[in-house]
Structure formats: structure tokens, C-alpha cells
Design a protein around this motif. Structure first.
Motif, PDB file in Angstrom:
ATOM      1  N   PRO A 120       0.770  -1.362  -0.024  1.00  0.00           N
ATOM      2  CA  PRO A 120       0.085   0.086  -0.040  1.00  0.00           C
ATOM      3  C   PRO A 120       0.913   1.181  -0.300  1.00  0.00           C
ATOM      4  N   GLY A 127       2.833   1.910  -2.094  1.00  0.00           N
ATOM      5  CA  GLY A 127       2.971   2.456  -3.343  1.00  0.00           C
ATOM      6  C   GLY A 127       1.971   3.486  -3.854  1.00  0.00           C
ATOM      7  N   LEU A 128       0.710   3.693  -3.163  1.00  0.00           N
ATOM      8  CA  LEU A 128      -0.113   4.626  -3.341  1.00  0.00           C
ATOM      9  C   LEU A 128       0.403   5.989  -3.201  1.00  0.00           C
ATOM     10  N   PRO A 129       0.898   6.667  -2.066  1.00  0.00           N
ATOM     11  CA  PRO A 129       1.434   7.949  -2.013  1.00  0.00           C
ATOM     12  C   PRO A 129       2.584   7.953  -2.838  1.00  0.00           C
ATOM     13  N   LEU A 155       2.700   6.894  -5.973  1.00  0.00           N
ATOM     14  CA  LEU A 155       2.038   6.927  -7.343  1.00  0.00           C
ATOM     15  C   LEU A 155       1.621   8.420  -7.276  1.00  0.00           C
ATOM     16  N   ALA A 156       1.161   8.934  -6.208  1.00  0.00           N
ATOM     17  CA  ALA A 156       0.456  10.169  -6.233  1.00  0.00           C
ATOM     18  C   ALA A 156       1.536  11.356  -6.763  1.00  0.00           C
ATOM     19  N   SER A 164       1.359  11.332 -10.604  1.00  0.00           N
ATOM     20  CA  SER A 164       0.007  11.945 -10.955  1.00  0.00           C
ATOM     21  C   SER A 164       0.045  13.473 -11.118  1.00  0.00           C
TER      22      SER A 164
END
Length: 822
Positions: free
Chosen positions: A143, A145-147, A149-150, A153
Motif C-alpha cells: 500500500p 505504493g499509493l502515496p 504513485l501520487a 499523477s
């Protein structure tokens, strides 16, 4: 503490932060992120060293980040230069607001002014705190990886080009490294996987000795190598496959495909948003040279056009989809004639252009309108309807080329005499969306009231924008994104730069039935020597082109010129009001181009320093313009912050020791505290407080140096065991015995204590030195820098505070019941 995972998480965050590179004009932003990540990692380490609850990990990380930001950006208003104060917090808030405004004012890549640097450091630091919490403390690396990946973006949303393949690959490898490190630790908790290989016979049972001749070895390296191959292959597929699929990447793999020579069929031309490129050029602080050129035009050079935006979708101007084929290649041939040019006088102009090598991704050529012949190397093509010159694979950066163009010389009479338009021109260039507000339609009619011809209407529109409408040239205005932005510009704010002026005049012309479009490119720049002109990034410009039968597409200039506007903009003579007759008063008003013909004082080198390209907020401060808001101060502050964080346990231990002995001198004679509930009550023996303080100090020193301490031991048993374990010399052994004897008397006897406080304090120092001499260097440094007794004390304090808070919450919850019972 999981130091290894902390380091891997910090490296993964920094690797993914590389994806932010398209947003900034220089690479100094990366070092602000490095310092922020280090601060966040140190905060997490301290929290885990104190063994605090997981919910406090992000609080420690954010607190460390705040200390760094305070030291780097608000040291003058902070206590001791780094401790946040009300003044420093207010300064950081103001600086963040300035950074937000600057980010909206500039187009990517933005200059790294102080406010933007603060936002970058804070953003990367927050991501580092989240990754540290998920991957290190909660052991949930996936998890995390979500910040990460931000961060990708943001450039993907701001820039059409997105993130380069190399930056994506670096970030992906960083995340895979985080996953691999977490998996290694997870598997390591179950022991090392061992595979037994032998030549012949059965495998031995677990725990049995292998027979002679049988070879036993660990087979973990093969699995690790397989994992690495899978990871690298996955990243390679993720990077290369989209670039190889037709249509996904406009230029093919690594920018080498997509429309090269010899390709047949029809292709769609894809370019970055021209309006975003315009704002980026206008707001560049370096004001770099874009191109130089020589011209033989006796009337002075005209604008250099890149794009012709022919479609208004209700929100923005853009050009219709371009389809290119091999038949559109220049091939050193004469281009199609400019549409509609049949009556106005024309003279041929030769322009030799040299584009700077620093220019990147210029896939449309800046040429004077209307180009008739272009000599340039590479695969360049022409759009027949608009005469835009473009390439599917090449860039104009560093190239030299020659343009022969036909420059029309219409006068006011030629434009006033133009009547009627071809049907295809009317249908395409007068199209207006149905959702245009009625106020804008009425405004166009009111501004041009009384005009008898299309030329008179266009002149009134231009005059309204430049003189009578109350408009202000302001580069700080955000680029229009929606139709409401243009409505606000026309009816309320009346502040903007060339994009708003050109887009609004072209829209109002279409409302009046005049074919129009928005052209983008560069003004003619500044003449540096006779016949030689230099065009800089500040000369980027947008202007409306209106169609008049017999003269074709002609340029108008609604943007204010001179020091208070677009410095090198020039109003064409045919677009100025006619003078003479009974209209002397109106025509005597100054026009945007007070000079005539080639006498262009506003474009002179002397006038350039008076331009204010940053809008009403003025130029950048000296700190901002010097080095992007970065200096050695943030690094020094970051280093000091790390040292201070490391010194917290040591300072806490020293403070506890000082308070423990200071309490003896402040306590009235005969008053004696309990010995921490260990071994019974004191009984109020005079001097017992010194014995208890000395015993606690010795116990803390033993724990700090890694010595075993058994709570069940009596003072005499603990002293005997420590003396035998360490083989103490006679002097420290006697000191240890005196401390144990004093504690024994304080606990169990009501007689006066045998030793004075000063003697016990000296004995504690002697025993501490003996402990330090009996252990290794690493244990000695740990006792000084990270004393475990201080950590245990902090944990106890936090748990006590939590328990008291829980008790208080329970009492508050029970309060209504108690009130009802009463």
C-alpha cells in the motif's frame, strides 16, 4: 527501529520523486526533497526507538518535517532558529500562499522561488511520512505504493508529455526495492530457506546429519535472482510496451518513431497544448533567446507564427485535428497560395532563421505569414489550409532554415472594400458554440455599434481592448480553462495577458460574423544590428487573425503594447482608426502603437528592462532570483536538525539525572520518597532519598550499558552478581557495595542512612565509569547517545499520559449517568 527498512523507504521515496522533474525549471528542487525525506525518516526512527504506538509515528515525522521547514524557510522568526513560533508559522503560511499563487501564475516548468520550494519540500516530506508509516511501522509495503504513485499523477495532470520513461523506471525500481526489502525481512523471521542437494540416495530428515559425501548448501540465491529478473522484466515491459504500441506514444520508442521518412498512409499530428506553451514562455525568468533571424523586409519584420487555432469549443481555442500524409512534405517546393489573397499588394520577403540549440520539442516552425517556400533539413510538412509548418519526428531546436514568404500590404481601403466570404470560410471560421452567454453577444454588438463595415467593427474591437475598455495587461492571471474565465475577463476582472485578449477578440469577431482565428508564435523581437533580430521567450505572443476577401488573413493587435503590456507588440497601420475630417477628436487619442512603421521604441533594448512580466505583485526578491530560493542554509539547518533529533535521548537522560539529584537539595530534611515501589516502603529514614536516587542511577547506568538487571534481586544480591560478572577492581567494587548497603538500609531499616548524599553521588560516577570500561565501544556510545533507560522513561510517560487520558474519558462518559442518578 528497522533502520534498514527506514533507509530503503527513504530511497524509494526519493526515487519516485524524480518523476516531478518536468514541473521545475532547474534541478535544485530535488535537494529540498532530500532534506525533507531525511527529516521525516529521522522523526520515524525516534518514534520507533521510543517504542511509541504506531499512531504517533506520523506525528513525529511531521514534527521533524516542520522543524526542517522552519529552519530552512523561517529561521529569522523561529525560536533558536528552528523551533516553530507563532511568527514562524505565520511566515510559513504566507510563504506557502505565495508559492501557491506563483504555481498558478507560471506554467510548467516553473522557477523554484521560495514559496514553491516550500510546497515541494512539504509535499515530498508528507509522502515520505506516509511511506515510512505504511512500509516500516505497519509492515505494509505494497500500500505504500499509493502515496508514491501520487507524485507521478501531478506531472501527468499538468503536462501532456507526462513523465519520461527513465524517471518512471527509476521510481518503479525504487518501489520494487522496497517490496523486496520488506519480503526479505518477512521471510527472514521464519528462518533461512535451505535446499539439500546430494548425489544419489534419499534426502536426510530434518535435523539429521547428512551422510558423508553428501553436499548441503542454501539455495536462496537462485530464488533471489529469479525475483530480480522478474522485477526488471516487469519494469522493462511497463516502460517499453506502451511506447511500441502505435498511437500510445506519438513519437514511438524513445521518440524515434512515429512519422519518420518513408512512412506511408495518414497520421494524426499530436503536439503539446499551445496555450500552455505560451504561458510557460511568457513567465520564464531567464528570458532566454529562442531564435535569431535576418530579414530583407523593407517595412520591418512581421510576427513569426507557429500555430493557427481555428476552433473554439466553448472553453478554449485549439486547432482542428491535423491529418498528415507523405504528400504534405515540403520537399523544397512552392507551398499552396495563401487563401483569400488576391487584391492587396504583396511583396516577397526572405527570412533566414537560426533556432537556439536549447529549444526542446518545437515541432512547429516559426515562420512569417504567409510562407511560400521553406528550405530546411528533416521531415517537415505543411498544413494546406492554415500554412502551418510542422514535423512528426523532428524538432526545430538548433536548426537553421530559410523562408520565402508573401507579405500582404493592405490598407484601410482594401479592408473596408472587402465584401462577402466563401461559404467554406463562413461555415468553419464563424462557428460559435450555442452556450456563449447572451451578455457577451450583446457586448460585441454594443462595442461595435455604428460601424458600417467589417473592418470598422474590427478596429472598434481592437480600440476597446487597448484604450477605452479599461483592460490591464497582467501575466499573473491564470490561463483561461473554461468559457466562464473569458466571460469574467470581458465583463468583470478585465485583467489578463495576450491569450485572453486574442481569444476574446476572435470570439467577438465571430459573434459579429467576421471569420476569425487565434494565431500563436512570437513578435518580431528586438533588432540588435541592422537587419538582425533576436527573439526571446518574453516575445511569445498570441493575436487574432481576421479574414477579409482579397487580403486574406490579416493580423490585429488587441493586446496593450509597450512597458505596460506586451513590450514588443506592434499595431498594424491598417487596423488604426482613420484620421482627418470631423473625427479629429477621436482619432487624436493615442493608440497602442504611438510610433509608425519600423520606428518601434517599445521594442528597443532600452525599453526592455522596464517591462514587468510578473504582474502587479512585482518582480522576484533577490533571494528568489539568485538561486531559486535555495542556499547552503537549508543544508546546514537540516544537519543541525538531525543532530538535535539524535541528541533528544541523551538530553533526556542528562535532564533526568540532574533532576534526580537536584530534588534532594530541594526536599525538606526528613522527607523521603518511596523507592519506585521496589522492595517496600522507605519508612522515612533521613538520607534515604539519596540512597534511592543513587540506586536508581546505578540501575539506569546498568541498563544503558546493556548489563542484565533482575528486578527480583535484593540490593545485596544485585551488587554481588554485578561485581562477579564484571570482575570489578577494588575501588568500584567498594563503591557498588556502599550504594547497595545504603539502599538496603533505606528500604528495610529505620536507622539513619550510613552514607552522605555527596559520597553516594561520587560512588555512582565511579560505578558508571566501571560499567563503561567493562563493555565494548558500541555499547558505550549507545549508553551516551541512545540510552535505553531514557527510552523506557519516555515510553512510561507516554503510557501514563494515555492511561490518564483514558481515565478522564471514562469519567466524562460516566458523568451523565451520575447526574441522572442524583
Amino acid at each position: 527501529m528497522r533502520i534498514r527498512m527506514t533507509v530503503v523507504a527513504a530511497v524509494a521515496t526519493l526515487a519516485c520523486s524524480i518523476g516531478l522533474y518536468p514541473l521545475f525549471a532547474s534541478g535544485k528542487w530535488f535537494w529540498t526533497g532530500v532534506a525533507a525525506v531525511l527529516a521525516a525518516a529521522c522523526g520515524g526512527l525516534v518514534s520507533r526507538r521510543l517504542r511509541l504506538p504506531a499512531v504517533l509515528d506520523p506525528l513525529f515525522g511531521l514534527a521533524a518535517l516542520l522543524l526542517y521547514l522552519t529552519a530552512a524557510y523561517a529561521a529569522g522568526e523561529a525560536w533558536l532558529g528552528f523551533v516553530p513560533s507563532p511568527g514562524s508559522l505565520a511566515h510559513l503560511a504566507d510563504l506557502a500562499g505565495d508559492g501557491w499563487n506563483a504555481a498558478n501564475r507560471y506554467a510548467a516548468p516553473v522557477p523554484l522561488v521560495s514559496g514553491i520550494g516550500l510546497l515541494v519540500a512539504a509535499g515530498i516530506g508528507v509522502v515520505a511520512v506516509l511511506v515510512d508509516l505504511l512500509a516500516v511501522r505497519l509492515r505494509r509495503a505494497a500500500p505504500a505504493g499509493l502515496p508514491l504513485l501520487a507524485m507521478y499523477s501531478v506531472p501527468a495532470a499538468v503536462r501532456q508529455d507526462g513523465v519520461g520513461w527513465l524517471a518512471f523506471g527509476v521510481g518503479a525500481l525504487g518501489f520494487l526495492g522496497l517490496l523486496m526489502a520488506d519480503a526479505r525481512e518477512q521471510v527472514g523471521g521464519w528462518g533461512r530457506a535451505v535446499t539439500v542437494h546430494r548425489h544419489g540416495g534419499e534426502l536426510p530428515l530434518a535435523g539429521a546429519e547428512p551422510p558423508s559425501g553428501q553436499r548441503v548448501r542454501a539455495d536462496g540465491g537462485r530464488r533471489a535472482a529469479s525475483g530480480r529478473r522478474i522485477a526488471v522484466g516487469s519494469v522493462a515491459i511497463a516502460v517499453l510496451l506502451p511506447m511500441a504500441i502505435p498511437g500510445v506514444h506519438p513519437r514511438g520508442v524513445f521518440g524515434m518513431g512515429g512519422g519518420g521518412r518513408g512512412q506511408g498512409g495518414t497520421q494524426t499530428v499530436t503536439t503539446p497544448d499551445p496555450l500552455v506553451s505560451l504561458k510557460r514562455e511568457l513567465t520564464r525568468l531567464d528570458d532566454s533567446v529562442v531564435l535569431t533571424y535576418r530579414t530583407d523586409d523593407p517595412d520591418g519584420p512581421d510576427y513569426l507564427r507557429l500555430y493557427a487555432l481555428d476552433r473554439f469549443d466553448g472553453d478554449r481555442w485549439t486547432y482542428s485535428r491535423l491529418s498528415s500524409s507523405a504528400a504534405d512534405r515540403l520537399s523544397d517546393r512552392t507551398l499552396p497560395p495563401p487563401p483569400g489573397l488576391s487584391i492587396a499588394p504583396v511583396h516577397e520577403v526572405t527570412t533566414q532563421v537560426k533556432v537556439s540549440g536549447d529549444v526542446r520539442d518545437m515541432t512547429f516552425l516559426p515562420v512569417p505569414y504567409a510562407p511560400a517556400r521553406v528550405s530546411i533539413k528533416g521531415d517537415w510538412r505543411v498544413h494546406r489550409q492554415s500554412l502551418m509548418i510542422y514535423s512528426l519526428s523532428d524538432s526545430a531546436g538548433g536548426r537553421a532554415y530559410t523562408v520565402k514568404s508573401l507579405r500582404a500590404d493592405p490598407d484601410a481601403a482594401d479592408l473596408s472594400a472587402a465584401v462577402g466570404y466563401p461559404a467554406d470560410v463562413v461555415s468553419h471560421y464563424t462557428a460559435v458554440p450555442k452556450n456563449i452567454p447572451q451578455q457577451v453577444r450583446a457586448l460585441a454588438q454594443n462595442v461595435t455599434a455604428g460601424a458600417a463595415t467589417a473592418r470598422a467593427q474590427a478596429v472598434k474591437l481592437q480600440r476597446w481592448f487597448t484604450l477605452t475598455g479599461g483592460f490591464t495587461y497582467d501575466l499573473s492571471t491564470p490561463a483561461p480553462q473554461h468559457g466562464n474565465d473569458l466571460v469574467d475577463f470581458l465583463l468583470r476582472s478585465k485583467r489578463g495577458y495576450c491569450e485572453q485578449f486574442a481569444a476574446s477578440m476572435a470570439l467577438m469577431a465571430r459573434i459579429l460574423g467576421i471569420p476569425s482565428r487565434v494565431a500563436m508564435g512570437y513578435t518580431s523581437g528586438t533588432e540588435t544590428q541592422p537587419g538582425t533580430w533576436v527573439v526571446r521567450s518574453r516575445d511569445a505572443h498570441a493575436w487574432p487573425e481576421l479574414y477579409f476577401e482579397g487580403s486574406g488573413w490579416v493580423r490585429f493587435e488587441p493586446t496593450p503594447a509597450g512597458p505596460a503590456g506586451q513590450g514588443t507588440a506592434v499595431t498594424p497601420a491598417y487596423s488604426q482608426p482613420a484620421s482627418g475630417g470631423g473625427r479629429q477628436g477621436d482619432d487624436a487619442l493615442p493608440t497602442p502603437s504611438a510610433t509608425s512603421g519600423p520606428d518601434r521604441s517599445s521594442a528597443s533594448p532600452q525599453a526592455a528592462p522596464h517591462r514587468n512580466d510578473t504582474g502587479p505583485q512585482g518582480g522576484l526578491t533577490q533571494q528568489d532570483s539568485g538561486n531559486g530560493g535555495m542556499s547552503a542554509a537549508p543544508w546546514v539547518a537540516g544537519g543541525v536538525l538531525v543532530l538535535l533529533l539524535l541528541a533528544v535521548p541523551m538530553a533526556l537522560r542528562a535532564l533526568t539525572r540532574r533532576r534526580r539529584w537536584a530534588a534532594l537539595s530541594a526536599r525538606p530534611r526528613g522527607e523521603d520518597p518511596r523507592p519506585d515501589g521496589r522492595g517496600g516502603a522507605s519508612g522515612g529514614v533521613p538520607g534515604g532519598g539519596a540512597a534511592h536516587a543513587a540506586w536508581r542511577e546505578m540501575r539506569a547506568d546498568a541498563l544503558d550499558h546493556g548489563l542484565e538487571w533482575r528486578p527480583s534481586d535484593s540490593p545485596r544480591a544485585a551488587a554481588r552478581r554485578l561485581g562477579e560478572l564484571l570482575e570489578l577492581d577494588p575501588v568500584p567494587a567498594e563503591a557498588l557495595g556502599r550504594i547497595a548497603r545504603a539502599e538496603e538500609l533505606a528500604r528495610y531499616s529505620r536507622a539513619r542512612a550510613a552514607e552522605a548524599p555527596e559520597r553516594l553521588r561520587a560512588d555512582v560516577r565511579t560505578v558508571r565509569a566501571a560499567f563503561a570500561a567493562s563493555v565494548g565501544r558500541r555499547a558505550r556510545w549507545r549508553a551516551r547517545v541512545f540510552p535505553p533507560s531514557a527510552m523506557a522513561q519516555a515510553r512510561s510517560a507516554v503510557r501514563g499520559t494515555g492511561n490518564r487520558a483514558a481515565d478522564l474519558a471514562d469519567r466524562l462518559n460516566e458523568l451523565p449517568n451520575r447526574m441522572r442518578r442524583r
